[in-house]
Every structure is written in structure tokens, then in C-alpha cells.
Write a protein that holds these residues in place. Sequence first.
Motif, PDB file in Angstrom:
ATOM      1  N   LEU A   1       1.650   7.064  -6.883  1.00 35.34           N
ATOM      2  CA  LEU A   1       0.601   7.558  -7.330  1.00 35.34           C
ATOM      3  C   LEU A   1       0.822   9.032  -6.954  1.00 35.34           C
ATOM      4  CD1 LEU A   1      -2.794   5.631  -6.165  1.00 35.34           C
ATOM      5  CD2 LEU A   1      -2.060   6.227  -8.642  1.00 35.34           C
ATOM      6  N   THR A   2       1.432   9.396  -5.649  1.00 37.18           N
ATOM      7  CA  THR A   2       1.991  10.812  -5.399  1.00 37.18           C
ATOM      8  C   THR A   2       2.914  11.347  -6.259  1.00 37.18           C
ATOM      9  OG1 THR A   2       1.820  10.415  -3.094  1.00 37.18           O
ATOM     10  CG2 THR A   2       2.967  12.035  -3.598  1.00 37.18           C
TER      11      THR A   2
ATOM     12  N   GLU B   1       0.909  -1.229  -0.037  1.00 35.46           N
ATOM     13  CA  GLU B   1      -0.128  -0.090   0.108  1.00 35.46           C
ATOM     14  C   GLU B   1       0.728   1.268  -0.077  1.00 35.46           C
ATOM     15  OE1 GLU B   1      -3.026   2.235   3.007  1.00 35.46           O
ATOM     16  OE2 GLU B   1      -3.177   0.162   2.824  1.00 35.46           O
ATOM     17  N   GLN B   2       2.061   1.184   0.723  1.00 33.03           N
ATOM     18  CA  GLN B   2       2.851   2.361   0.795  1.00 33.03           C
ATOM     19  C   GLN B   2       3.743   2.538  -0.522  1.00 33.03           C
ATOM     20  OE1 GLN B   2       5.343   1.221   3.988  1.00 33.03           O
ATOM     21  NE2 GLN B   2       4.014   2.540   5.326  1.00 33.03           N
TER      22      GLN B   2
ATOM     23  N   ILE C   1       2.155   1.729  -3.540  1.00 35.04           N
ATOM     24  CA  ILE C   1       1.385   2.294  -4.461  1.00 35.04           C
ATOM     25  C   ILE C   1       1.083   3.659  -4.052  1.00 35.04           C
ATOM     26  CG2 ILE C   1      -0.991   2.228  -5.048  1.00 35.04           C
ATOM     27  CD1 ILE C   1      -0.698  -1.042  -4.481  1.00 35.04           C
ATOM     28  N   ARG C   2       0.918   4.274  -2.727  1.00 35.91           N
ATOM     29  CA  ARG C   2       0.521   5.402  -2.435  1.00 35.91           C
ATOM     30  C   ARG C   2       1.906   6.540  -3.171  1.00 35.91           C
ATOM     31  NH1 ARG C   2      -1.056   5.844   3.350  1.00 35.91           N
ATOM     32  NH2 ARG C   2      -2.908   4.842   2.381  1.00 35.91           N
TER      33      ARG C   2
END
Length: 117
Positions: free
Chosen positions: A9-10, A2-3, A5-6
Motif C-alpha cells: 500500500l505504501t 500485514e507487513q 500489505i502495508r
Amino acid sequence: IEQRIRASLTTVLTRDPERPDRKVELYQAISDLFSELQLDRVTSQQVLAKLTERGVRVPGQSGKGLSSVLSEDGIGPTLVRLPVGHPGMPESGQAVQRGYFRHVFDGPFFRYLCPED
């Protein structure tokens, strides 16, 4: 996961669309160098000088840093024999220097630069 992917995306969503990608700047400077010199080979030092002139940074501003960036696209330095009168010929007269042939950049030039370039 999740980190990662985040973070990805950022990175994608905060890019400045007006600023060219670093690879575009890199390969545009190298393409211009070949065009200016009208030669089929350049030394690593000539490439680094052109990148410095354009404000394009590579790790350590060294041949090793340049090699590491170019290796991402399958390009590595080789020994090139400089013809008499080549602008990259050092004062010591060494005719063989680390450098790059023009044809090894065909793929990245096609991938990163506009057709007009």
C-alpha cells in the motif's frame, strides 16, 4: 502478511504519477530504437546503448541485467545473424551476436505503450 500489505500500500500510494513506470520507459526506448534503425533485429549492445542514452537503468547495465528485466515479460535474448551493413556489426565482423528480434516485443509494446507508439 500485514507487513507485506502495508509495504504494498505504501508503494502504491506514494508513486509519482508524473513519472512513467520503468517498464514504459524501457519499452519506449526499445521501440524507438527499432523505429530509428528500421530493422527487424538489434543486438543487446545496441539496446543497452539506447537505454543509457535515455537514462534507463537495468541491473549492472549489462546484457545479463537487460535479459533479467526482459525475462519478466517472457523475452529472452537469442543469437541473431546480422546482415551486411547492420549498424550493430562489430569491427571484428562477427555476423552472429546476442540480441532480439522485433516480433518478440509485440506483447510488451501492446501492454505498456500507448497505441500511437
